[in-house]
Design an enzyme around this catalytic site. Structure first.
Site, PDB file in Angstrom:
ATOM      1  N   CYS A 357      86.515 117.591  35.911  1.00 45.00           N
ATOM      2  CA  CYS A 357      87.251 117.091  34.674  1.00 45.00           C
ATOM      3  C   CYS A 357      88.230 117.552  33.867  1.00 45.00           C
ATOM      4  O   CYS A 357      88.921 116.924  33.602  1.00 45.00           O
ATOM      5  CB  CYS A 357      85.543 117.020  33.836  1.00 45.00           C
ATOM      6  SG  CYS A 357      84.336 118.166  34.032  1.00 45.00           S
ATOM      7  N   ARG A 386      80.792 126.716  43.462  1.00 43.60           N
ATOM      8  CA  ARG A 386      80.032 127.244  42.568  1.00 43.60           C
ATOM      9  C   ARG A 386      79.220 128.186  42.984  1.00 43.60           C
ATOM     10  O   ARG A 386      79.054 128.463  44.180  1.00 43.60           O
ATOM     11  CB  ARG A 386      78.927 126.174  42.101  1.00 43.60           C
ATOM     12  CG  ARG A 386      79.620 125.176  41.362  1.00 43.60           C
ATOM     13  CD  ARG A 386      78.790 124.058  40.641  1.00 43.60           C
ATOM     14  NE  ARG A 386      79.703 122.890  40.497  1.00 43.60           N
ATOM     15  CZ  ARG A 386      79.186 121.811  39.721  1.00 43.60           C
ATOM     16  NH1 ARG A 386      77.722 121.608  39.677  1.00 43.60           N
ATOM     17  NH2 ARG A 386      79.881 120.697  39.499  1.00 43.60           N
ATOM     18  N   GLN A 404      82.708 116.379  45.244  1.00 44.55           N
ATOM     19  CA  GLN A 404      82.039 115.417  44.763  1.00 44.55           C
ATOM     20  C   GLN A 404      83.025 113.987  44.841  1.00 44.55           C
ATOM     21  O   GLN A 404      84.271 114.078  44.975  1.00 44.55           O
ATOM     22  CB  GLN A 404      82.098 115.639  43.307  1.00 44.55           C
ATOM     23  CG  GLN A 404      81.619 117.019  42.884  1.00 44.55           C
ATOM     24  CD  GLN A 404      81.313 117.400  41.417  1.00 44.55           C
ATOM     25  OE1 GLN A 404      82.374 117.286  40.756  1.00 44.55           O
ATOM     26  NE2 GLN A 404      80.373 117.705  40.844  1.00 44.55           N
ATOM     27  N   ASP A 406      83.845 111.903  42.821  1.00 44.90           N
ATOM     28  CA  ASP A 406      84.016 112.222  41.085  1.00 44.90           C
ATOM     29  C   ASP A 406      84.791 111.063  40.333  1.00 44.90           C
ATOM     30  O   ASP A 406      85.843 110.697  41.216  1.00 44.90           O
ATOM     31  CB  ASP A 406      84.578 113.761  40.926  1.00 44.90           C
ATOM     32  CG  ASP A 406      83.896 114.060  39.586  1.00 44.90           C
ATOM     33  OD1 ASP A 406      83.090 113.491  39.185  1.00 44.90           O
ATOM     34  OD2 ASP A 406      84.292 115.290  39.162  1.00 44.90           O
ATOM     35  N   HIS A 408      86.270 110.030  36.328  1.00 38.79           N
ATOM     36  CA  HIS A 408      86.293 110.226  34.849  1.00 38.79           C
ATOM     37  C   HIS A 408      86.524 108.867  34.391  1.00 38.79           C
ATOM     38  O   HIS A 408      87.930 108.663  34.599  1.00 38.79           O
ATOM     39  CB  HIS A 408      86.758 111.463  34.200  1.00 38.79           C
ATOM     40  CG  HIS A 408      86.229 112.699  34.849  1.00 38.79           C
ATOM     41  ND1 HIS A 408      86.697 113.543  36.063  1.00 38.79           N
ATOM     42  CD2 HIS A 408      85.161 113.406  34.645  1.00 38.79           C
ATOM     43  CE1 HIS A 408      85.668 114.246  36.332  1.00 38.79           C
ATOM     44  NE2 HIS A 408      84.871 114.469  35.537  1.00 38.79           N
ATOM     45  N   LYS A 491      72.813 112.993  30.609  1.00 41.34           N
ATOM     46  CA  LYS A 491      73.223 112.214  31.951  1.00 41.34           C
ATOM     47  C   LYS A 491      71.903 111.229  32.345  1.00 41.34           C
ATOM     48  O   LYS A 491      70.800 111.670  32.245  1.00 41.34           O
ATOM     49  CB  LYS A 491      73.555 113.110  33.091  1.00 41.34           C
ATOM     50  CG  LYS A 491      72.561 114.353  33.330  1.00 41.34           C
ATOM     51  CD  LYS A 491      73.083 115.157  34.138  1.00 41.34           C
ATOM     52  CE  LYS A 491      72.123 116.335  34.807  1.00 41.34           C
ATOM     53  NZ  LYS A 491      72.489 117.080  35.986  1.00 41.34           N
ATOM     54  N   HIS A 537      81.479 110.772  32.717  1.00 42.38           N
ATOM     55  CA  HIS A 537      81.565 111.412  34.212  1.00 42.38           C
ATOM     56  C   HIS A 537      80.717 110.725  35.167  1.00 42.38           C
ATOM     57  O   HIS A 537      79.491 110.390  34.576  1.00 42.38           O
ATOM     58  CB  HIS A 537      81.012 112.940  34.093  1.00 42.38           C
ATOM     59  CG  HIS A 537      81.680 113.812  33.112  1.00 42.38           C
ATOM     60  ND1 HIS A 537      82.474 114.844  33.444  1.00 42.38           N
ATOM     61  CD2 HIS A 537      81.623 113.654  31.903  1.00 42.38           C
ATOM     62  CE1 HIS A 537      82.582 115.456  32.416  1.00 42.38           C
ATOM     63  NE2 HIS A 537      82.408 114.548  31.382  1.00 42.38           N
TER      64      HIS A 537
END
Length: 672
Positions: A357, A386, A404, A406, A408, A491, A537
């Site tokens: 993000c 991570r 991900q 991902d 946004h 979420k 997200h």
RNA sequence: GCCACUGUGGCUUAGCGGUAUAGCACCUCAUUGGUAAUGAGGAGGUCGCGUGUUCAAUUCACGCCAGUGGCUCCA
């Protein structure tokens, strides 16, 4: 003169009994055997409970959910009895029933596998003895005395009981345990059990307190259920993505590369690429823009986003430039000094990105934005890193580096509802295409007692309301869970179970008012004023690694044709057919099919057996009949087969099955 | 990170104080076979890594690495 009481059963019949007759006797007269406990005036009680007043009464059947739970709890006591007999110094702490079984935590020396067998044997011995399990009531003072040598039980007694309160113990043979009950009448009810594993646990789940030995077991009402569970576990092991991933050559984890780091093999990469193409099509339809961003970013970026201060322990340590490192070394800087300087921003470094993000947010901020630009949807298959605890890493589902799917979405407040819905629809399309209908929806909210969240209460409330509303409009059940929010916002998660019943969060949609605030994002509204956008997200797969891991188990390695690493394996009958096989292979490749040819001189049975292991969608067998007539003989994974299909025909049908991403394999009719 | 267990050729696995089994896979030869294992032969291992004990370690001890089951954690 013995007084007569009225016992009203659930079916409405009234039984007149003498005072002091046990609940079990009444139930046996009314229903026969099969009960493990009773419900007296809506309270679960032992069958041995004497009835002293008129009351309502019901039975808890051994085979019912409640009955089995009581059984499992009693089995935990049986375990404690065996352990204390074999290890007199062991102190029992707590031992509840859980799904499929029970556990009991002891303060004692760690146990090995051999010990478990010995304990199991001792438990079976007590089962054979058929010891009565009896309830006794005592005052808290007496209880304190009885459990004086067990500080854990003493702690429970002093915490839970007021002075003068009475509570109960259950006694079987020489063993007794503090417990509210109810319990099975005797140990012979507990014969269908098995100890499964040991682990470490902490007293009151607090790692600063005493370390305990936890023993797990399973327990069922009857032998068939126990056997069925054992069979299920065995079958689950065969679907395990870690095993299949190796057998089918889908991914590799290399000691030399590092823990929790997935190397995608060519075959596994096909599956991932197909999934990415699939989602890419939907992204284009939904008006997303594809972006690419690097794997690292400055510490300051993550100080602003909050990642660095809030989640330092679960990130790889920062990277520091070489010259700065050398200078710090010259200055005899200690590690703790270095850490302090980083924390306080006195020196800068780079972080392997824990999330995408911040990069996407800076892309948004790179230009002045108007309300006409919104929603701005930035998508990236972004790889993040991570620092998961070493003991937690597992296969593809819990890793240290993952990609991900991902995106946004930068939106106005008015657009939140519609855009969240669009995200959720995408998740549903994906799950639907793959036939994953066994998932649950979870709305993750703040934990009110934790300080790990950024942002103001007011914004959280708005965001939580938006999530609730979106989830409600889904038309499926969802549950709200406190403490499951991301640190910047609530979420909506899509949670699926793997073959062993473990839950994994896959798709997620998150509403975030906080990061736009922290980065001071703005757009110009229709009114000419500056406004703050909201960020959504979302990642429908969650991570490619975890998703593919779960998918391997979902399909047991038998991927639908469009996802199968190899779609057609061509097998020749004899050397004479090599040429035709090459022709068929090249034509199939022309339509984009993934093909392998086996024209070795092994027997046909042997070749089929070998190739079956790699789970191609279809095998095509070619011999004289086929070569002479330009046809193919097709065999599916179940062993169904059809012969004499014109090659053109096969190719057209195969293409269609692939293009429609059909979850079924339909090119061979099922056989009788 | 914590507790327990495990680590032998690509895979499954036997064994154990004297450098090691077997099956599958692989290679070679023979076989030309119609839908779940054709036959014969061959090659392949510093027994996870390191240190120690011992005349001698794959085997024993310690440390590390990795995996498994849990615990704790999980943006």
């Amino acid at each position: 003169m013995v007084s007569t009481l009225e016992v009203t059963l659930v079916d409405g019949t009234i039984h007149e009994i003498a005072a002091g007759v046990s609940a079990g006797e009444v139930i046996r007269d009314a229903y026969g055997r099969g009960a493990v406990a009773a419900i007296l005036n809506d309270q679960p009680v032992d069958l041995s409970t004497p009835i002293e007043e008129s009351c309502t009464l019901d039975q808890i059947l051994l085979e019912s959910d409640e009955g089995v739970e009581i059984l499992r709890h009693s089995c935990a006591h049986l375990l404690a009895q065996a352990v204390t007999e074999l290890y007199p110094d062991a102190k029992p702490t707590i031992g509840p029933a859980i799904e499929h079984g029970f556990y009991y935590d002891f303060h004692m020396e760690p146990l090995g596998e051999e010990d478990l067998k010995a304990i199991e044997k001792k438990m079976q011995y007590f089962v054979k003895q058929n010891l009565k399990i009896e309830r006794e009531e005592h005052t808290s003072a007496t209880l304190a005395e009885m459990f004086a040598d067990n500080s854990f039980k003493s702690e429970i007694i002093s915490d839970k009981l007021e002075d003068g309160d009475a509570s109960t113990i259950y006694r079987q043979g020489d063993f007794f345990d503090l417990c509210r009950g109810p319990h099975a009448p005797s140990t012979s009810y507990l014969r269908n059990f098995k100890l499964t594993s040991t682990s470490q646990a902490f007293w009151r789940a607090d790692s600063s307190r005493e370390s305990l030995v936890r023993i797990y077991g399973m327990c069922y009402a009857n032998k068939q259920d126990l056997k069925a569970r054992e069979t299920l576990l065995r079958e689950a092991a065969l679907r395990d993505h870690r095993k299949l991933g190796k057998d089918l050559q889908l991914f590799h984890i290399d000691e030399m590369v590092g823990q929790g780091l997935i190397l995608w093999t060519p075959r596994g990469s096909v599956v991932r690429q197909e999934l990415q193409n699939f989602i890419g099509e939907h992204l284009r339809r939904q008006g997303y823009s594809q972006v690419f961003t690097p794997h690292i970013g400055k510490l300051d970026l993550y100080r602003t986003s909050g990642h660095f201060p809030y989640y330092q322990e679960s990130q790889y340590p920062p990277l520091v430039e070489r010259d700065l490192m050398a200078k710090l070394a010259d200055d005899d800087c200690s590690c703790s000094e270095l850490a302090n300087m980083m924390g306080e921003g006195d020196i800068d470094g780079y972080l392997l990105k824990p999330m995408n993000c911040p990069h996407h947010i800076r892309l948004f901020a790179s230009q002045p934005r108007s309300y006409r630009d919104l929603p701005l949807r930035l998508a990236e298959f972004g790889t993040v890193y991570r620092w998961e605890q070493s003991g937690e890493i597992s296969g593809m589902t819990r890793v240290r580096g993952f990609t991900q799917d991902d995106a946004h979405l930068f939106v106005t407040e008015d657009q939140i509802a519609e855009e969240v819905l669009g995200c959720i629809e995408l998740v549903q399309v994906i799950f639907g295409t793959l036939g994953m209908d066994d998932y649950r929806v979870r709305v993750g909210l703040r934990d009110p007692d934790s300080d790990k969240y950024v942002g103001e209460s007011e914004q959280w409330e708005k965001a939580e309301a938006a999530c609730r509303q979106a989830a409600a409009s889904l038309g499926v059940d969802f549950i709200e869970e406190e403490g499951e929010a991301a640190f910047y916002g609530p979420k909506i998660d899509f949670v699926v179970k793997d073959v062993l019943g473990r839950e994994w969060q896959l798709g997620t949609v998150q509403v975030d008012y906080n990061l736009p605030e922290r980065f001071e994002l703005e757009y110009t509204g229709g009114d000419g004023e500056k406004h703050r956008p909201v960020v959504i997200h979302r990642a429908p797969f969650g991570s490619m690694e975890r998703f593919v891991g779960v998918l391997i188990e979902h399909f047991a390695g038998k991927f639908p044709t469009w996802l199968a690493p190899t779609q057609v394996h061509i097998i020749t009958i004899s050397e004479k057919h090599k040429e035709y096989a090459a022709k068929v292979a090249s034509e199939l490749k022309m339509i984009g099919a993934r093909v392998e040819v086996d024209d070795s001189d092994n027997t046909i049975g042997k070749k089929i057996r070998t190739h079956r292991k790699m789970q191609p969608a279809y095998m095509v067998i070619l011999g004289d009949d086929e070569a002479d007539n330009d046809t193919v003989s097709i065999r599916n994974r179940k062993g169904d087969q059809v012969q004499g299909i014109p090659l053109d025909n096969f190719m057209a049908n195969l293409s269609a099955e692939i293009e429609t991403r059909n979850a079924e394999q339909n090119l061979v009719p099922p056989q009788e």
